[in-house]
Every structure is written in C-alpha cells, then in structure tokens.
Design a protein around this motif. Structure first.
Motif, PDB file in Angstrom:
ATOM      1  N   SER A   1       5.764   9.008   2.392  1.00 27.01           N
ATOM      2  CA  SER A   1       6.059   8.828   0.972  1.00 27.01           C
ATOM      3  C   SER A   1       6.815  10.026   0.410  1.00 27.01           C
ATOM      4  CB  SER A   1       4.782   8.572   0.175  1.00 27.01           C
ATOM      5  OG  SER A   1       3.941   9.705   0.197  1.00 27.01           O
TER       6      SER A   1
ATOM      7  N   MET B   1      10.449   9.578   2.690  1.00 29.01           N
ATOM      8  CA  MET B   1      11.164   8.306   2.600  1.00 29.01           C
ATOM      9  C   MET B   1      11.008   7.640   1.235  1.00 29.01           C
ATOM     10  SD  MET B   1      12.446   7.978   5.679  1.00 29.01           S
ATOM     11  CE  MET B   1      12.842   6.259   5.875  1.00 29.01           C
ATOM     12  N   GLY B   2       9.804   7.690   0.694  1.00 25.30           N
ATOM     13  CA  GLY B   2       9.549   7.124  -0.615  1.00 25.30           C
ATOM     14  C   GLY B   2       9.546   5.611  -0.693  1.00 25.30           C
ATOM     15  N   ASP B   3       9.571   4.926   0.448  1.00 27.96           N
ATOM     16  CA  ASP B   3       9.708   3.468   0.382  1.00 27.96           C
ATOM     17  C   ASP B   3       8.545   2.687   0.989  1.00 27.96           C
ATOM     18  OD1 ASP B   3      10.148   4.033   3.053  1.00 27.96           O
ATOM     19  OD2 ASP B   3      11.930   2.789   3.233  1.00 27.96           O
TER      20      ASP B   3
ATOM     21  N   THR C   1       4.882   1.467   0.575  1.00 29.00           N
ATOM     22  CA  THR C   1       3.792   1.334  -0.393  1.00 29.00           C
ATOM     23  C   THR C   1       2.455   1.258   0.330  1.00 29.00           C
ATOM     24  OG1 THR C   1       3.813  -1.082  -0.383  1.00 29.00           O
ATOM     25  CG2 THR C   1       5.323   0.028  -1.934  1.00 29.00           C
TER      26      THR C   1
ATOM     27  N   ASP D   1       2.243  -2.065   1.940  1.00 28.40           N
ATOM     28  CA  ASP D   1       2.991  -2.141   3.202  1.00 28.40           C
ATOM     29  C   ASP D   1       2.173  -1.587   4.359  1.00 28.40           C
ATOM     30  OD1 ASP D   1       5.314  -3.104   1.943  1.00 28.40           O
ATOM     31  OD2 ASP D   1       6.197  -1.094   1.754  1.00 28.40           O
TER      32      ASP D   1
END
Length: 162
Positions: free
Chosen positions: A141, A144-146, A148, A151
C-alpha cells in the motif's frame, strides 16, 4: 534534526532536552507508534473475533489503514523508513522484533482456534504467514497504493480454497 526542530516550533535546546540524538527521537517515534498500533489491533480483534484467515485480514487491514492515515502523511510510508532504520540500529531492530513476536504469538493462538486439530508448529506457521500478509500489505500500500483490504482478503480466500 533541523527539520524536526523547525516543525516542532521548539528551540533546539528544548528538543534536545527530550531527545539526546536523532536516533533517540526515531526510537521514541517508532516505539510509540508500535504501542499505539498494538493497542488498536488488540481492540479490533477483541471487538470482532475473526473466524478465518481471510476474515482476519479483511478486519485488520482497514483498521491499519485508518490508523495510518494522519493529517499530511501516512504512517505506512513512514513504517518503511522505520524498518530501514532498524537495519542500522540494533536497539530499534530488537524493539520492533519484540512487538512483532508478541503479535505473532497472538496470531498463532487465533490460528489454532480455527483448526483445533493443528499442533503448535502448524499454528506458528499460520501466524508467520498472517504476519507476512499484513506486513506485505503495508509495503504494497505504501509503494503501489492499489491493493485494498478486500483484494488481499479475497486473494487469501482464493488461495486457501485452491
């Protein structure tokens, strides 16, 4: 240290009366954050006991995200710096290791409750995987920040069903 002194609105003498060095300041910041994080994780797990690994991940990752969100910065990114500092500071490495070992022991107890027929080695292996997933999610996180919480929990559920 000059940035810290400037941001604190204290004089250099006042800051150094609290912390003798940058290392002491970093240690205090990391130790305080880990203590606060541990308290929050304990409360979260006590309020809503997880019934499976993916349930636990789905419960803890949003709590970690909420805990990490601060005004103007994200503690997940700062955690990467703390881990980096722990590679050069034995004192910090031991402190972080102690926090993670205690949390992993709690995860092992929880994992053992999901599989009553498992032995201590199995519970420990499950706890190591859970801690890896949680720490890896923090790294992912921050960089990449993508990914969740949903996920990651879904991915873990799919893997355990495979």
């Amino acid at each position: 240290m000059q940035d810290i002194i400037r941001a604190s609105d204290l004089s250099a003498g006042a800051v150094y009366s609290y912390f003798k060095s940058k290392d002491d300041l970093i240690f205090a910041a990391v130790a305080t954050s880990l203590d606060d994080l541990r308290t929050m994780l304990d409360e979260t797990m006590r309020r809503a006991p997880a019934k499976s690994a993916d349930d636990l991940i789905g419960l803890l990752l949003p709590a970690i995200t909420k805990f990490a969100a601060r005004d103007g910065y994200d503690l997940r990114r700062i955690a990467l710096l703390g881990w980096s500092e722990a590679q050069r500071s034995e004192r910090l490495r031991v402190a972080i290791q102690s926090h993670y070992a205690a949390f992993r022991a709690d995860l092992a107890k929880l994992a053992a409750s999901w599989r009553p027929s498992s032995n201590a080695a199995d519970a420990d292996a499950m706890a190591k995987l859970l801690l890896t997933v949680l720490l890896g999610a923090v790294v992912q996180s921050a960089i990449m920040g993508d990914a969740t919480a949903e996920d990651i929990a879904r991915g873990l559920r799919l893997l355990t069903q495979a």
